[in-house]
Write a protein that holds these residues in place. Structure first.
Motif, PDB file in Angstrom:
ATOM      1  N   ALA B  90      24.327  39.596  16.982  1.00 60.96           N
ATOM      2  CA  ALA B  90      23.061  39.027  16.497  1.00 60.96           C
ATOM      3  C   ALA B  90      22.173  40.107  15.889  1.00 60.96           C
ATOM      4  CB  ALA B  90      22.323  38.332  17.643  1.00 60.96           C
ATOM      5  N   LEU B  91      22.278  41.322  16.408  1.00 63.18           N
ATOM      6  CA  LEU B  91      21.466  42.429  15.893  1.00 63.18           C
ATOM      7  C   LEU B  91      21.962  42.847  14.503  1.00 63.18           C
ATOM      8  CD1 LEU B  91      19.179  44.415  16.494  1.00 63.18           C
ATOM      9  CD2 LEU B  91      20.860  45.903  17.617  1.00 63.18           C
ATOM     10  N   ALA B  92      23.285  42.886  14.343  1.00 56.18           N
ATOM     11  CA  ALA B  92      23.841  43.214  13.025  1.00 56.18           C
ATOM     12  C   ALA B  92      23.450  42.148  12.006  1.00 56.18           C
ATOM     13  CB  ALA B  92      25.363  43.343  13.107  1.00 56.18           C
ATOM     14  N   ALA B  93      23.520  40.893  12.439  1.00 57.22           N
ATOM     15  CA  ALA B  93      23.172  39.799  11.520  1.00 57.22           C
ATOM     16  C   ALA B  93      21.711  39.876  11.116  1.00 57.22           C
ATOM     17  CB  ALA B  93      23.474  38.456  12.179  1.00 57.22           C
ATOM     18  N   LEU B  94      20.845  40.170  12.077  1.00 57.95           N
ATOM     19  CA  LEU B  94      19.415  40.301  11.780  1.00 57.95           C
ATOM     20  C   LEU B  94      19.177  41.412  10.763  1.00 57.95           C
ATOM     21  CD1 LEU B  94      16.404  40.256  14.172  1.00 57.95           C
ATOM     22  CD2 LEU B  94      16.811  42.304  12.803  1.00 57.95           C
ATOM     23  N   ALA B  95      19.810  42.562  10.992  1.00 59.56           N
ATOM     24  CA  ALA B  95      19.615  43.691  10.068  1.00 59.56           C
ATOM     25  C   ALA B  95      20.107  43.339   8.672  1.00 59.56           C
ATOM     26  CB  ALA B  95      20.340  44.932  10.596  1.00 59.56           C
ATOM     27  N   GLY B  96      21.152  42.524   8.598  1.00 57.65           N
ATOM     28  CA  GLY B  96      21.709  42.142   7.308  1.00 57.65           C
ATOM     29  C   GLY B  96      20.883  41.117   6.556  1.00 57.65           C
ATOM     30  N   GLU B  97      19.848  40.594   7.200  1.00 55.89           N
ATOM     31  CA  GLU B  97      18.974  39.614   6.545  1.00 55.89           C
ATOM     32  C   GLU B  97      17.597  40.186   6.223  1.00 55.89           C
ATOM     33  OE1 GLU B  97      18.731  36.132   8.995  1.00 55.89           O
ATOM     34  OE2 GLU B  97      20.828  35.619   8.701  1.00 55.89           O
ATOM     35  N   ILE B  98      17.407  41.474   6.487  1.00 57.76           N
ATOM     36  CA  ILE B  98      16.111  42.083   6.181  1.00 57.76           C
ATOM     37  C   ILE B  98      16.006  42.312   4.669  1.00 57.76           C
ATOM     38  CG2 ILE B  98      14.661  44.123   6.482  1.00 57.76           C
ATOM     39  CD1 ILE B  98      16.008  44.521   9.229  1.00 57.76           C
ATOM     40  N   GLY B  99      14.910  41.877   4.079  1.00 61.53           N
ATOM     41  CA  GLY B  99      14.626  42.199   2.677  1.00 61.53           C
ATOM     42  C   GLY B  99      15.805  41.889   1.766  1.00 61.53           C
ATOM     43  N   ASP B 100      16.160  42.852   0.929  1.00 65.64           N
ATOM     44  CA  ASP B 100      17.318  42.704   0.046  1.00 65.64           C
ATOM     45  C   ASP B 100      18.210  43.931   0.204  1.00 65.64           C
ATOM     46  OD1 ASP B 100      16.263  44.834  -1.644  1.00 65.64           O
ATOM     47  OD2 ASP B 100      14.899  43.363  -2.493  1.00 65.64           O
ATOM     48  N   ARG B 101      19.331  43.951  -0.509  1.00 64.53           N
ATOM     49  CA  ARG B 101      20.307  45.041  -0.330  1.00 64.53           C
ATOM     50  C   ARG B 101      19.674  46.420  -0.504  1.00 64.53           C
ATOM     51  NH1 ARG B 101      25.771  44.017  -0.568  1.00 64.53           N
ATOM     52  NH2 ARG B 101      26.286  46.073  -1.364  1.00 64.53           N
ATOM     53  N   GLN B 102      18.831  46.524  -1.516  1.00 66.71           N
ATOM     54  CA  GLN B 102      18.266  47.844  -1.822  1.00 66.71           C
ATOM     55  C   GLN B 102      17.280  48.285  -0.733  1.00 66.71           C
ATOM     56  OE1 GLN B 102      18.496  45.298  -4.285  1.00 66.71           O
ATOM     57  NE2 GLN B 102      20.457  46.219  -4.830  1.00 66.71           N
ATOM     58  N   VAL B 103      16.539  47.342  -0.207  1.00 63.12           N
ATOM     59  CA  VAL B 103      15.646  47.658   0.916  1.00 63.12           C
ATOM     60  C   VAL B 103      16.488  48.048   2.143  1.00 63.12           C
ATOM     61  CG1 VAL B 103      14.027  46.629   2.575  1.00 63.12           C
ATOM     62  CG2 VAL B 103      13.702  46.269   0.124  1.00 63.12           C
ATOM     63  N   ASN B 178      10.553  33.862   3.792  1.00 63.99           N
ATOM     64  CA  ASN B 178       9.791  33.622   2.574  1.00 63.99           C
ATOM     65  C   ASN B 178      10.766  33.821   1.412  1.00 63.99           C
ATOM     66  OD1 ASN B 178       8.406  34.566   0.118  1.00 63.99           O
ATOM     67  ND2 ASN B 178       6.553  34.297   1.318  1.00 63.99           N
ATOM     68  N   PRO B 179      10.895  32.844   0.510  1.00 63.90           N
ATOM     69  CA  PRO B 179      11.940  32.954  -0.507  1.00 63.90           C
ATOM     70  C   PRO B 179      11.743  34.109  -1.479  1.00 63.90           C
ATOM     71  CG  PRO B 179      10.559  31.013  -0.876  1.00 63.90           C
ATOM     72  CD  PRO B 179      10.166  31.576   0.451  1.00 63.90           C
ATOM     73  N   ALA B 180      10.546  34.628  -1.601  1.00 64.44           N
ATOM     74  CA  ALA B 180      10.329  35.743  -2.521  1.00 64.44           C
ATOM     75  C   ALA B 180      10.516  37.082  -1.814  1.00 64.44           C
ATOM     76  CB  ALA B 180       8.933  35.662  -3.123  1.00 64.44           C
ATOM     77  N   SER B 181       9.887  37.264  -0.675  1.00 65.79           N
ATOM     78  CA  SER B 181       9.886  38.584  -0.036  1.00 65.79           C
ATOM     79  C   SER B 181      10.979  38.746   1.005  1.00 65.79           C
ATOM     80  CB  SER B 181       8.538  38.818   0.655  1.00 65.79           C
ATOM     81  OG  SER B 181       8.411  37.971   1.797  1.00 65.79           O
ATOM     82  N   ARG B 182      11.537  37.631   1.492  1.00 62.38           N
ATOM     83  CA  ARG B 182      12.524  37.617   2.591  1.00 62.38           C
ATOM     84  C   ARG B 182      11.904  37.967   3.933  1.00 62.38           C
ATOM     85  NH1 ARG B 182      15.933  34.650  -0.350  1.00 62.38           N
ATOM     86  NH2 ARG B 182      15.985  35.570  -2.412  1.00 62.38           N
ATOM     87  N   TYR B 183      10.613  38.237   3.948  1.00 67.78           N
ATOM     88  CA  TYR B 183       9.949  38.416   5.243  1.00 67.78           C
ATOM     89  C   TYR B 183      10.015  37.091   6.006  1.00 67.78           C
ATOM     90  CZ  TYR B 183       7.707  43.012   4.708  1.00 67.78           C
ATOM     91  OH  TYR B 183       7.449  44.355   4.611  1.00 67.78           O
ATOM     92  N   ALA B 184       9.915  37.156   7.330  1.00 65.86           N
ATOM     93  CA  ALA B 184       9.996  35.968   8.151  1.00 65.86           C
ATOM     94  C   ALA B 184       8.681  35.193   8.096  1.00 65.86           C
ATOM     95  CB  ALA B 184      10.318  36.343   9.595  1.00 65.86           C
ATOM     96  N   SER B 239      -1.993  31.802   9.341  1.00 64.37           N
ATOM     97  CA  SER B 239      -2.143  30.733   8.363  1.00 64.37           C
ATOM     98  C   SER B 239      -2.406  31.398   7.022  1.00 64.37           C
ATOM     99  CB  SER B 239      -3.320  29.832   8.769  1.00 64.37           C
ATOM    100  OG  SER B 239      -3.299  28.630   8.043  1.00 64.37           O
ATOM    101  N   ASP B 240      -1.564  31.121   6.038  1.00 58.17           N
ATOM    102  CA  ASP B 240      -1.743  31.763   4.736  1.00 58.17           C
ATOM    103  C   ASP B 240      -1.237  30.820   3.651  1.00 58.17           C
ATOM    104  OD1 ASP B 240       1.062  31.984   4.810  1.00 58.17           O
ATOM    105  OD2 ASP B 240       0.949  33.978   5.712  1.00 58.17           O
ATOM    106  N   ILE B 241      -1.119  31.331   2.417  1.00 60.69           N
ATOM    107  CA  ILE B 241      -0.710  30.438   1.327  1.00 60.69           C
ATOM    108  C   ILE B 241       0.721  29.945   1.516  1.00 60.69           C
ATOM    109  CG2 ILE B 241      -2.282  31.423  -0.392  1.00 60.69           C
ATOM    110  CD1 ILE B 241       0.203  32.881  -1.559  1.00 60.69           C
ATOM    111  N   HIS B 242       1.488  30.627   2.334  1.00 60.32           N
ATOM    112  CA  HIS B 242       2.896  30.244   2.496  1.00 60.32           C
ATOM    113  C   HIS B 242       3.080  29.166   3.555  1.00 60.32           C
ATOM    114  CE1 HIS B 242       3.653  33.634  -0.031  1.00 60.32           C
ATOM    115  NE2 HIS B 242       3.148  34.472   0.844  1.00 60.32           N
TER     116      HIS B 242
END
Lengths: 164, 264
Positions: B90-103, B178-184, B239-242
């Motif tokens: 689960a930790l590997a999977a989480l790390a693989g979903e952070i940001g994008d490849r370059q991040v 978030n579909p743009a930033s990939r942040y949770a 609470s924000d625009i997202h």
């Protein structure tokens, strides 16, 4: 100012840089390698992607000083000396994987790393792998097609070279 | 970006000493938050101390019933590590979903948790697994580490050296990126351990937090059905625009059920 020594596209260069000099500005302004683009400048769009020690990174979000001692490959470093395009570049041309082309250098560099590190690329893996590259023309369909074809050509090429 | 002195120590002790010598200096880990911050001139450090060439901060190893990951280990390396994939997938999977490849090719575990962005993924795993944060001077339990939005228990000049993750029986992380930033927008990490169930929520509040009501329900019956009827109070959620606070409260329960379903 610190002096950095970086191997860029096979050539080792030493330059004095300010601490704040970004890798992308070092490449474009000090070395004249303007194929690497500055798009958003906020590490989102991926037009500035280059390879550092084989890994794709956003050169607008890395200091030149951080690349000291590393190997950097830019879009200018992909084609052979005689101008023969890298298989990924050739695939982008063949499949028309670009419209006005500003994002293309970053797309190609990300694609090269993706193809090298992912044995059996699927369309979904390509789309996931391109999360960090934005095409403002939204021309993703042909970009994905080009990357799948380019990745296949990269798998074949080493065999062909070995047979020569 | 304002100019600064760029310094690159090779030992933790030197890094700490360099910081102490300067009135205003920043440690630079992967730079995926600090460099954009500097580019916007939101900070003006006199010196930036690059931690990337300190060998002691690198590496992933198994140590008894724990996985110890060096603070400067890249997200991409955690995601691809055969050891992490085997011991805490689960930790590997989480790390693989952070940001994008370059991040993921630049960002680091230590940088992420020291920054403690409320929408970062790693705090979910660190708190969810009940990890221990090792620094140059002490050990800090995850429950004591994340103290507020972009705030941690770290003292000025203190460096995270590694994180010790106890190996759970099973764990899973589910997030709504978030579909743009990939942040949770919200992310829920659920872990079954020998000491009980831990549930950590990131992205939804000022900082990562646990949800005792979900933990208790899962301790009694570890199944998605056990969460029926449980709600999270949206008071104090982001609470924000997202997403509104109420939407995030709803997401937490959806993601918790998905995480439980993935491991039950």
């Amino acid at each position: 100012m610190p002096t950095v020594t970086i191997t860029v596209n096979g050539n080792t260069v030493s330059r004095a840089v300010e601490g704040r000099t970004l890798l992308v500005h070092f490449l474009r302004e000090q070395l004249g390698l303007t194929g690497t683009h500055v798009g958003c400048d906020t590490s989102q769009c991926g037009a500035c992607v280059v390879l550092v020690d084989g890994r794709s990174i956003k050169s607008c979000t890395m200091l030149a000083a951080q690349a000291d001692g590393r190997e950097v490959t830019t879009i200018e470093g992909l084609a052979a000396a005689d101008g023969t395009l890298h298989p990924m570049q050739a695939a982008f041309r063949q499949h028309h994987g670009l419209q006005y082309g500003f994002c293309t250098p970053g797309m190609v560099m990300s694609a090269v790393e993706l193809a090298r590190t992912t044995p059996h690329l699927t369309e979904q893996a390509v789309r996931d792998g391109l999360e960090g590259n934005i095409c403002r023309c939204t021309g993703y369909h042909n970009i994905v097609k080009a990357i799948l074809a380019g990745a296949e050509a990269m798998q074949v090429e080493p065999v062909a070279q070995a047979a020569e | 970006m304002y100019d600064f002195d760029y310094l690159r120590p090779t030992t933790v002790a030197d890094a700490v000493a360099l910081l102490a010598q300067r009135s205003e200096a920043k440690f630079l880990a992967g730079g995926q938050t600090l460099l954009p911050t500097l580019k916007q001139r939101l900070a003006q450090p006199e010196a930036v101390i690059d931690l990337s060439r300190i060998a002691a901060l690198q590496g992933i190893r198994e140590d008894g019933d724990a996985l110890v990951i060096g603070a400067m280990t890249l997200h991409a390396d955690v995601a691809a590590s055969a050891l992490v994939l085997r011991v805490i997938p689960a930790l590997a999977a989480l790390a693989g979903e952070i940001g994008d490849r370059q991040v993921r090719n630049r960002g680091t575990l230590g940088g992420s948790i020291s920054n403690n962005d409320p929408a970062a993924d790693y705090p979910g795993a660190v708190l969810g697994l009940g990890a221990t944060i090792e620094t140059d001077r002490r050990s800090i339990a995850a429950d004591d580490f994340f103290t507020g939005m972009f705030e941690t228990a770290l003292d000025p000049g203190e460096i995270v050296t590694s994180v010790r993750f106890p190996v759970p029986q099973r764990a899973a992380y589910r997030k709504f990126p978030n579909p743009a930033s990939r942040y949770a927008t919200a992310g829920v990490f659920v872990a079954r351990t020998v000491d009980g169930v831990r549930v950590a929520v990131t992205g939804a509040g000022a900082t990562v937090f646990r949800v005792p009501a979900i933990e208790d329900a899962l301790a009694a019956d570890f199944s998605p059905a056990a969460l029926t009827g449980i709600t999270v109070d949206d008071d104090g959620l982001n609470s924000d625009i997202h997403a509104s606070a109420a939407y995030r409260a709803h997401l937490i329960m959806v993601l918790a059920r998905r995480a439980v379903a993935a491991i039950s």
